[in-house]
Design a protein around this motif. Structure first.
Motif, PDB file in Angstrom:
ATOM      1  N   LEU A 283       0.855  -1.176   0.000  1.00 15.99           N
ATOM      2  CA  LEU A 283       0.000   0.000   0.000  1.00 15.99           C
ATOM      3  C   LEU A 283       0.891   1.225   0.000  1.00 15.99           C
ATOM      4  N   LEU A 284       0.730   2.075  -1.040  1.00  9.92           N
ATOM      5  CA  LEU A 284       1.570   3.264  -1.177  1.00  9.92           C
ATOM      6  C   LEU A 284       0.730   4.535  -1.183  1.00  9.92           C
ATOM      7  N   GLU A 285       1.256   5.551  -0.513  1.00 13.60           N
ATOM      8  CA  GLU A 285       0.639   6.869  -0.557  1.00 13.60           C
ATOM      9  C   GLU A 285       0.824   7.482  -1.948  1.00 13.60           C
ATOM     10  N   GLY A 286      -0.064   8.400  -2.320  1.00  9.54           N
ATOM     11  CA  GLY A 286       0.097   9.137  -3.561  1.00  9.54           C
ATOM     12  C   GLY A 286       1.197  10.173  -3.425  1.00  9.54           C
ATOM     13  N   PRO A 287       1.576  10.825  -4.518  1.00 10.93           N
ATOM     14  CA  PRO A 287       1.048  10.652  -5.872  1.00 10.93           C
ATOM     15  C   PRO A 287       1.523   9.344  -6.506  1.00 10.93           C
ATOM     16  N   HIS A 288       0.701   8.833  -7.424  1.00 14.14           N
ATOM     17  CA  HIS A 288       0.996   7.562  -8.061  1.00 14.14           C
ATOM     18  C   HIS A 288       1.442   7.786  -9.502  1.00 14.14           C
ATOM     19  N   PRO A 289       2.350   6.949 -10.008  1.00 12.57           N
ATOM     20  CA  PRO A 289       2.763   7.084 -11.408  1.00 12.57           C
ATOM     21  C   PRO A 289       1.630   6.731 -12.350  1.00 12.57           C
ATOM     22  N   GLY A 290       1.736   7.168 -13.589  1.00 15.30           N
ATOM     23  CA  GLY A 290       0.623   7.057 -14.515  1.00 15.30           C
ATOM     24  C   GLY A 290       0.608   5.825 -15.378  1.00 15.30           C
ATOM     25  N   PHE A 291       1.462   4.839 -15.106  1.00  9.99           N
ATOM     26  CA  PHE A 291       1.441   3.664 -15.975  1.00  9.99           C
ATOM     27  C   PHE A 291       0.346   2.687 -15.562  1.00  9.99           C
ATOM     28  N   ALA A 292       0.134   1.671 -16.394  1.00 13.67           N
ATOM     29  CA  ALA A 292      -1.006   0.764 -16.236  1.00 13.67           C
ATOM     30  C   ALA A 292      -1.003   0.067 -14.885  1.00 13.67           C
ATOM     31  N   THR A 293      -2.213  -0.162 -14.383  1.00 13.98           N
ATOM     32  CA  THR A 293      -2.370  -0.819 -13.099  1.00 13.98           C
ATOM     33  C   THR A 293      -2.925  -2.226 -13.298  1.00 13.98           C
ATOM     34  N   GLY A 294      -3.037  -2.983 -12.207  1.00 14.14           N
ATOM     35  CA  GLY A 294      -3.615  -4.315 -12.276  1.00 14.14           C
ATOM     36  C   GLY A 294      -2.646  -5.402 -12.636  1.00 14.14           C
ATOM     37  N   ALA A 295      -1.344  -5.082 -12.689  1.00  8.43           N
ATOM     38  CA  ALA A 295      -0.347  -6.083 -13.055  1.00  8.43           C
ATOM     39  C   ALA A 295       0.920  -5.868 -12.231  1.00  8.43           C
ATOM     40  N   ARG A 296       1.793  -6.840 -12.280  1.00  7.72           N
ATOM     41  CA  ARG A 296       3.064  -6.814 -11.569  1.00  7.72           C
ATOM     42  C   ARG A 296       3.956  -5.711 -12.135  1.00  7.72           C
ATOM     43  N   VAL A 297       4.557  -4.934 -11.229  1.00 10.61           N
ATOM     44  CA  VAL A 297       5.454  -3.844 -11.620  1.00 10.61           C
ATOM     45  C   VAL A 297       6.867  -4.196 -11.173  1.00 10.61           C
ATOM     46  N   VAL A 298       7.770  -4.334 -12.106  1.00  9.87           N
ATOM     47  CA  VAL A 298       9.176  -4.587 -11.795  1.00  9.87           C
ATOM     48  C   VAL A 298       9.846  -3.233 -11.574  1.00  9.87           C
TER      49      VAL A 298
ATOM     50  N   ASP B 207      12.814  -2.146 -11.387  1.00  9.53           N
ATOM     51  CA  ASP B 207      13.948  -1.753 -12.231  1.00  9.53           C
ATOM     52  C   ASP B 207      13.503  -1.076 -13.516  1.00  9.53           C
ATOM     53  N   THR B 208      12.235  -1.261 -13.889  1.00  7.06           N
ATOM     54  CA  THR B 208      11.738  -0.651 -15.125  1.00  7.06           C
ATOM     55  C   THR B 208      11.094   0.705 -14.891  1.00  7.06           C
ATOM     56  N   VAL B 209      11.024   1.154 -13.641  1.00  6.95           N
ATOM     57  CA  VAL B 209      10.356   2.414 -13.305  1.00  6.95           C
ATOM     58  C   VAL B 209      11.375   3.548 -13.313  1.00  6.95           C
ATOM     59  N   ALA B 210      11.077   4.595 -14.093  1.00  6.01           N
ATOM     60  CA  ALA B 210      12.015   5.706 -14.217  1.00  6.01           C
ATOM     61  C   ALA B 210      11.943   6.685 -13.050  1.00  6.01           C
ATOM     62  N   ASP B 211      10.815   6.779 -12.399  1.00  2.00           N
ATOM     63  CA  ASP B 211      10.607   7.730 -11.311  1.00  2.00           C
ATOM     64  C   ASP B 211      11.388   7.272 -10.075  1.00  2.00           C
ATOM     65  N   GLU B 212      12.544   7.889  -9.832  1.00  2.00           N
ATOM     66  CA  GLU B 212      13.420   7.432  -8.755  1.00  2.00           C
ATOM     67  C   GLU B 212      12.805   7.633  -7.380  1.00  2.00           C
ATOM     68  N   ALA B 213      12.096   8.747  -7.177  1.00  2.00           N
ATOM     69  CA  ALA B 213      11.499   9.013  -5.876  1.00  2.00           C
ATOM     70  C   ALA B 213      10.413   7.982  -5.567  1.00  2.00           C
ATOM     71  N   TRP B 214       9.566   7.672  -6.558  1.00  2.00           N
ATOM     72  CA  TRP B 214       8.517   6.670  -6.335  1.00  2.00           C
ATOM     73  C   TRP B 214       9.129   5.282  -6.134  1.00  2.00           C
ATOM     74  N   ARG B 215      10.191   4.998  -6.889  1.00  2.00           N
ATOM     75  CA  ARG B 215      10.847   3.704  -6.751  1.00  2.00           C
ATOM     76  C   ARG B 215      11.423   3.525  -5.352  1.00  2.00           C
ATOM     77  N   ALA B 216      11.949   4.599  -4.779  1.00  2.00           N
ATOM     78  CA  ALA B 216      12.497   4.528  -3.422  1.00  2.00           C
ATOM     79  C   ALA B 216      11.394   4.267  -2.406  1.00  2.00           C
ATOM     80  N   ARG B 217      10.253   4.922  -2.574  1.00  2.00           N
ATOM     81  CA  ARG B 217       9.124   4.667  -1.660  1.00  2.00           C
ATOM     82  C   ARG B 217       8.614   3.241  -1.805  1.00  2.00           C
ATOM     83  N   ALA B 218       8.569   2.771  -3.042  1.00  2.14           N
ATOM     84  CA  ALA B 218       8.108   1.403  -3.285  1.00  2.14           C
ATOM     85  C   ALA B 218       9.064   0.393  -2.673  1.00  2.14           C
ATOM     86  N   ARG B 219      10.341   0.629  -2.800  1.00  2.00           N
ATOM     87  CA  ARG B 219      11.344  -0.282  -2.240  1.00  2.00           C
ATOM     88  C   ARG B 219      11.216  -0.346  -0.717  1.00  2.00           C
ATOM     89  N   ALA B 220      11.002   0.805  -0.090  1.00  2.00           N
ATOM     90  CA  ALA B 220      10.845   0.829   1.365  1.00  2.00           C
ATOM     91  C   ALA B 220       9.608   0.041   1.792  1.00  2.00           C
TER      92      ALA B 220
END
Length: 286
Positions: free
Chosen positions: A242-257, A259-272
């Motif tokens: 469960l992640l707080e917004g803002p959320h990236p605009g790519f497709a939902t409903g599927a597995r997100v790898v 390493d393929t996400v360009a948004d470094e700040a969102w990737r850091a929150r996701a990793r945590a």
């Protein structure tokens, strides 16, 4: 809090268990279903017979999207109420009692369950009624839950046409009972903190199974300012978070790898979020 569960593809961590339980409980149907199931438990404790409760459980199952129509309910009530009563008696007692049943007792349960199946309305439809009547033993068995636990059916695209056969009832009850017993203390702790209805350990695990297998897809659009669920993976670490917004605009409903996400700040929150309480400190099988 996180829970480890056994799946065909290896061990899986159910992350953010308390948060998932809370988000599910805010859904109107889930809220009403939890209150209704508790009402049946109270009625049983006061000695109300199964015959009086079976008719109530059927429309209550619509609150968790039972696809069985009223015509099936009518046949069950007009012709098969004694079968429902016998099945409830056989499944009463909770997950510990289920695990101690003999081969003869299990065969009797399966025979009763098969006799109740209607064309197109088998395991899923029965489970959604039984989860009202025997919630300490039987979870909601959508195809997504069966896929998650056993890998015995394909992951469905929708919940509208469940296909899991009734023969999967026994292995699903075994899998469910195993994990309720394994995590009983944690599940009781989660139940005590749940604000919307009285649940027992088995019901908590059932609700988490729904979120983990299917429900995470149904909560939160990409443009919502509210927290929403994501299925994330990075190396050996994977889970629904469960992640707080803002959320990236790519497709939902599927597995997100990640390493393929360009948004470094969102990737850091996701990793945590994936690192909850060191859930993935040990190597997982794949």
């Amino acid at each position: 809090m996180f829970l480890r569960v056994r799946r065909p593809m290896g061990e899986w961590c159910v992350l953010h268990a308390a948060e998932k339980l809370h988000v599910r409980g805010t859904l109107p149907g889930a809220f009403g279903f939890d209150r209704g199931a508790h009402g049946v438990r109270v009625a049983r404790a006061k000695g109300v017979p199964w015959e009086a409760l079976v008719p109530l459980a059927m429309p209550a199952s619509w609150m968790v999207n039972n696809r069985a129509p009223s015509t099936v309910f009518r046949r069950w009530l007009a012709e098969q109420t004694p079968t429902w009563v016998a099945l409830c008696e056989a499944l009463d007692g909770g997950t510990d009692a289920w695990l101690t049943k003999s081969r003869t007792e299990r065969d009797a349960v399966m025979a009763l369950a098969r006799s109740l199946c209607a064309p197109g309305h088998g395991l899923c439809a029965l489970s959604k009624v039984l989860a009202v009547l025997c919630p300490q033993t039987v979870p909601l068995l959508d195809d997504a839950a069966v896929h998650f636990a056993l890998g015995a059916v394909e992951m469905p695209a929708t919940a509208d046409q469940p296909r899991a056969p009734i023969e999967l009832l026994e292995p699903m009850l075994d899998w469910f009972a195993e994990h309720v017993g394994k995590h009983e203390d944690a599940l009781i702790e989660l139940a005590r903190a749940y604000p919307f209805a009285a649940l027992d350990a088995a019901q908590v695990f059932d609700r988490l199974l729904w979120v983990e297998s299917w429900g995470w897809r149904n909560v939160g659009a990409l443009d919502t300012p509210m927290p929403r669920f994501w299925w994330l993976a990075e190396g050996a670490r994977e889970g629904i978070v469960l992640l707080e917004g803002p959320h990236p605009g790519f497709a939902t409903g599927a597995r997100v790898v990640l390493d393929t996400v360009a948004d470094e700040a969102w990737r850091a929150r996701a990793r945590a979020a994936l690192d909850e309480d060191g859930a993935w400190q040990t190597t997982r099988t794949t």
